[in-house]
Design an enzyme around this catalytic site. Sequence first.
Site, PDB file in Angstrom:
ATOM      1  N   GLY A  31      -3.176  -9.846  -0.432  1.00  0.00           N
ATOM      2  CA  GLY A  31      -4.590  -9.620  -0.147  1.00  0.00           C
ATOM      3  C   GLY A  31      -4.821  -9.244   1.306  1.00  0.00           C
ATOM      4  N   ALA A  32      -6.066  -9.441   1.786  1.00  0.00           N
ATOM      5  CA  ALA A  32      -6.474  -8.990   3.130  1.00  0.00           C
ATOM      6  C   ALA A  32      -6.098  -7.512   3.284  1.00  0.00           C
ATOM      7  CB  ALA A  32      -5.847  -9.846   4.222  1.00  0.00           C
ATOM      8  N   LEU A  33      -6.512  -6.736   2.308  1.00  0.00           N
ATOM      9  CA  LEU A  33      -6.022  -5.361   2.191  1.00  0.00           C
ATOM     10  C   LEU A  33      -6.588  -4.446   3.270  1.00  0.00           C
ATOM     11  CD1 LEU A  33      -6.292  -4.957  -1.690  1.00  0.00           C
ATOM     12  CD2 LEU A  33      -4.364  -5.807  -0.343  1.00  0.00           C
ATOM     13  N   GLY A  36      -3.047   0.428   4.950  1.00  0.00           N
ATOM     14  CA  GLY A  36      -1.613   0.428   4.632  1.00  0.00           C
ATOM     15  C   GLY A  36      -1.388   0.070   3.161  1.00  0.00           C
ATOM     16  N   HIS A  37      -2.074  -0.972   2.691  1.00  0.00           N
ATOM     17  CA  HIS A  37      -1.935  -1.355   1.280  1.00  0.00           C
ATOM     18  C   HIS A  37      -2.457  -0.247   0.366  1.00  0.00           C
ATOM     19  CE1 HIS A  37      -2.358  -5.433   3.243  1.00  0.00           C
ATOM     20  NE2 HIS A  37      -1.264  -5.601   2.555  1.00  0.00           N
ATOM     21  N   GLY A 149       5.974  -1.634   1.609  1.00  0.00           N
ATOM     22  CA  GLY A 149       5.735  -0.950   2.873  1.00  0.00           C
ATOM     23  C   GLY A 149       6.915  -1.070   3.827  1.00  0.00           C
ATOM     24  N   LYS A 151       6.576  -1.297   6.906  1.00  0.00           N
ATOM     25  CA  LYS A 151       6.153  -2.182   7.999  1.00  0.00           C
ATOM     26  C   LYS A 151       7.012  -3.456   8.023  1.00  0.00           C
ATOM     27  CE  LYS A 151       3.263  -4.248  10.902  1.00  0.00           C
ATOM     28  NZ  LYS A 151       2.777  -5.443  10.249  1.00  0.00           N
ATOM     29  N   GLN A 155      12.120  -7.079   4.901  1.00  0.00           N
ATOM     30  CA  GLN A 155      11.706  -7.492   3.561  1.00  0.00           C
ATOM     31  C   GLN A 155      12.086  -6.422   2.550  1.00  0.00           C
ATOM     32  OE1 GLN A 155       7.847  -9.491   2.448  1.00  0.00           O
ATOM     33  NE2 GLN A 155       7.202  -7.413   2.031  1.00  0.00           N
ATOM     34  N   VAL A 178       1.479   2.840   7.927  1.00  0.00           N
ATOM     35  CA  VAL A 178       0.206   3.500   8.244  1.00  0.00           C
ATOM     36  C   VAL A 178      -0.255   2.953   9.590  1.00  0.00           C
ATOM     37  CG1 VAL A 178      -2.165   3.909   7.485  1.00  0.00           C
ATOM     38  CG2 VAL A 178      -0.330   3.747   5.802  1.00  0.00           C
TER      39      VAL A 178
HETATM   40  O1  PAF Z   1       4.539  -8.300   2.098  1.00  0.00           O
HETATM   41  C1  PAF Z   1       3.826  -9.153   1.544  1.00  0.00           C
HETATM   42  O2  PAF Z   1       2.596  -9.091   1.549  1.00  0.00           O
HETATM   43  C2  PAF Z   1       4.492 -10.309   0.815  1.00  0.00           C
HETATM   44  O3  PAF Z   1       5.632 -10.736   1.485  1.00  0.00           O
HETATM   45  C3  PAF Z   1       4.803 -10.017  -0.657  1.00  0.00           C
HETATM   46  C4  PAF Z   1       5.816  -8.919  -0.812  1.00  0.00           C
HETATM   47  C5  PAF Z   1       3.521  -9.650  -1.388  1.00  0.00           C
HETATM   48  C6  PAF Z   1       5.370 -11.271  -1.319  1.00  0.00           C
HETATM   49  O4  PAF Z   1       4.466 -12.331  -1.281  1.00  0.00           O
END
Ligand code: PAF
Length: 282
Positions: A31-33, A36-37, A149, A151, A155, A178
Amino acid sequence: MLLFKKINDLQNHLDRQRADGKTIGFAPTMGALHAGHISLVDKCNAENDLSVVSIFVNPTQFNEASDLDKYPRTEESDILKLTQAKCAVLFMPDINEVYPKSTENTETFDFGGLVKVMEGAQRPGHFEGVVQVVKRLLEIVRPTRLYMGQKDYQQFAIIQEMLRQMQSKIQIVRCPIVREPDGLAMSSRNVRLPADHRKRAVLLSQILEKAEKQAKQKTPAEIETEALKRMENEPDFRPEYFKIVDARTLQPVADFTGENGVAACVACWVGEVRLIDNKVFD
Ligand code: PAF
């Protein structure tokens, strides 16, 4: 946009879509989009018949309880943004849906050096939690493609390795960072920067740009030292790391000749806000 909170309802819907031969693009989020999302949703829509976004603030990836409490929850505006972006399905489970028994992690992947460096070294247990939740969400959604992403470069690399070890058919797609008009990488944390810090936070992306240019004349170690010094000299900046690493293994490199290419990754506190950014060198 359809909104599901229960796994059964989501899966009934997605099963029908799959039976019709539809491909599913999935972007997991907390969330908190921001833009970038939304770029992930755009890519999902462009490359699949159906886009699915999840919003779940995963407690198991926070190594400090206070970070979990501080994490912004902006449900209403998130739903609006996803609707405008033509996201087909939003999955917003609660914790009992995602972890019906307990949040205890029984997964055993061997990520070797991938989890030991940079964010892994600074945030113990963080990637174990990320792997746990992404694996669980993938089992629930069963997408054709997974969108993540750049970013969060480390991960991305770890989830890519997880899919490889699982021999999964899910294709992982790395989506470019972004940036704000001045170059600052978009992040849910940027709103917490006071105006003066926000203005000067652009230094991180400038240092990454400069590092790439310097790669022709200097060694990775020289570039790292210079970048760290530049951040240390900036008032209110406290760098945690600036590393030039192999773009696949994330291990330090002595030169720029490796076949995987290199990425420069930075983490730095700007006042009270910890920012990360990276650049894969051309
Ligand atoms: O990148 C994120 O927002 C989080 O690490 C993810 C991939 C949604 C996992 O909770």
